[in-house]
Design an enzyme around this catalytic site. Structure first.
Site, PDB file in Angstrom:
ATOM      1  N   SER A 110       0.830  -1.205   0.000  1.00  8.74           N
ATOM      2  CA  SER A 110       0.000   0.000   0.000  1.00  8.74           C
ATOM      3  C   SER A 110       0.861   1.251   0.000  1.00  8.74           C
ATOM      4  CB  SER A 110      -0.887  -0.018   1.261  1.00  8.74           C
ATOM      5  OG  SER A 110      -1.457   1.254   1.484  1.00  8.74           O
TER       6      SER A 110
ATOM      7  N   TYR B 201      -1.484  -0.840  11.023  1.00 10.87           N
ATOM      8  CA  TYR B 201      -1.800  -1.446   9.711  1.00 10.87           C
ATOM      9  C   TYR B 201      -0.660  -1.130   8.737  1.00 10.87           C
ATOM     10  CZ  TYR B 201      -3.378  -1.328   4.896  1.00 10.87           C
ATOM     11  OH  TYR B 201      -3.436  -1.468   3.529  1.00 10.87           O
TER      12      TYR B 201
ATOM     13  N   LYS C 205       2.325  -3.538   6.719  1.00  6.34           N
ATOM     14  CA  LYS C 205       2.639  -3.506   5.280  1.00  6.34           C
ATOM     15  C   LYS C 205       4.140  -3.299   5.082  1.00  6.34           C
ATOM     16  CE  LYS C 205      -1.270  -4.377   3.411  1.00  6.34           C
ATOM     17  NZ  LYS C 205      -1.447  -5.694   2.785  1.00  6.34           N
TER      18      LYS C 205
END
Ligand code: WQD
Length: 350
Positions: free
Chosen positions: A126, A151, A155
């Site tokens: 992302s 989060y 990643k």
């Protein structure tokens, strides 16, 4: 046909990618524990492609069950890994849930890739790994900044793990950094099914427009941008999906320049929140009920992609513009409403 394992195949980007893989001649199986998705997506995939997809309802944190899927499918030539929790806000409240789920799953998967000599691996990453960039647009060479959320940290860790794994093992990998995936398949048979109140902009817009939400908030219009609201690079989910097929073909044809190439998946155009709302209103003919609210913690002010590498190396051509993104998102929301109304009527009749 070359067999691909898609993890998270019942999810938003996973289901759209399966459709694209099938349409490009691949054989596909899915692993999805349906903890945050339903089998409804498989029905949509079948109606679009007329092909039935086998989904293994397996939690990737369970190594033995994951290993059993590979034992049953020793002809897998590539893995595309989508299965992960992805709600930024939830990750801030429950970091351990995110580290356990997103990192343990990836470790188990990579162990199986190694044990069963799977030659290719594509990792769903992302643009969140860039944090608040010092300038825009961002290229793949831009520095990775401290993650804005657990989060985002998963990643970043995931990218590191795949990179080091590919360096030492006989696997070639690709990291795909999505900007903001939006919209739905033109058939309106698959799309995004956010669980609970939508955190992301486009589902918030369409659910407000259809009346599921009484109103929505624009989180801040006092940023240093053209109209004060945040800038993002919205990219149609079908364009994202096709980039995965191209990434696999790139690896299968041994076109990769390193053991772990990285590509930005964005349109290269920045759009503000207010511009997105205006485009939606034009496309749908619906006047959106929104209010300007306070800034949202952790929001990046402005980011959009330099996508030259994906275009030149993968041969990626973007097909959908912002109008199409809004049109397909709106058509999907309307389809969900019809489905829900039918289910309510059936419940009343039975
Ligand atoms: C976009 C803009 C909000 C909702 C995150 C992750 C990213 C990816 C997509 C997983 C922001 C504004 C939103 C609303 C609003 N996640 N907004 N009102 O935060 O850019 O990206 O989700 O794949 O990795 O970081 O996406 O859609 O939540 O927000 O004003 O009701 O819309 O403040 O400026 P984001 P988003």
């Amino acid at each position: 046909m070359q067999k691909i394992l898609v993890t998270g195949g019942c999810g938003y980007i996973g289901s759209h990618t399966i459709v694209d893989l099938l349409e490009n001649g691949f054989d596909v199986i899915s692993i999805d524990d349906n903890s945050r998705s339903t089998l409804y997506a498989l029905t949509g995939i079948e109606r679009i492609t007329h092909k039935k997809i086998k989904n293994y309802k397996v939690d990737l944190k369970n190594f033995d069950e994951t290993q059993a899927v590979f034992q049953e499918n020793i002809d897998i030539v590539g893995v595309i890994h989508f299965a992960a929790y992805k709600a930024v806000g939830e990750s801030v409240e429950q970091p351990l849930l995110y580290f356990e789920n997103n990192i343990f799953s990836l470790i188990n998967l990579l162990k199986c890739v190694k044990e069963f000599n799977v030659p290719h691996f594509v990792f769903s990453s992302s643009c969140t790994v860039y944090g608040n960039p010092d300038s825009i647009p961002v290229t793949e060479k831009f520095p990775i900044k401290k993650a804005e959320s657990p989060y985002g940290a998963t990643k970043q860790m995931g990218e590191e793990m795949v990179n080091e794994f590919s360096r030492t093992e006989n696997v070639s990998s690709i990291l795909l950094r999505y900007f903001n995936p939006v919209g739905a398949h033109p058939s309106a048979l698959i799309g995004e099914l956010p669980l609970g109140k939508p955190m992301n902009l486009i589902p918030a817009i369409t659910q407000t427009a259809i009346g599921k939400l009484p109103k929505m908030f624009v989180w801040g219009n006092d940023y240093d941008t053209k109209d004060g609201s945040c800038v993002r690079d919205y990219i149609h989910v079908c364009d994202i999906a096709h980039a995965h097929t191209l990434a696999l073909q790139y690896l299968l044809n041994k076109n990769n320049s390193t053991k772990c190439d990285v590509f930005n998946l964005g349109t290269g155009t920045g759009v503000t929140v207010l511009e997105a709302i205006k485009t939606f209103e034009k496309v749908s003919g619906v006047k959106l009920n929104y209010e300007i609210g306070p800034r949202r913690n952790g929001d990046v002010i402005a980011i959009y992609a330099n996508n030259d590498l994906a275009v030149s190396s993968l041969g990626w051509k973007i097909k959908y513009d912002l109008t199409e993104m809004m049109r397909t998102a709106w058509a999907w929301e309307q389809k969900i409403k019809i489905q829900e109304d039918l289910e309510k009527q059936n419940a009343l009749l039975n």
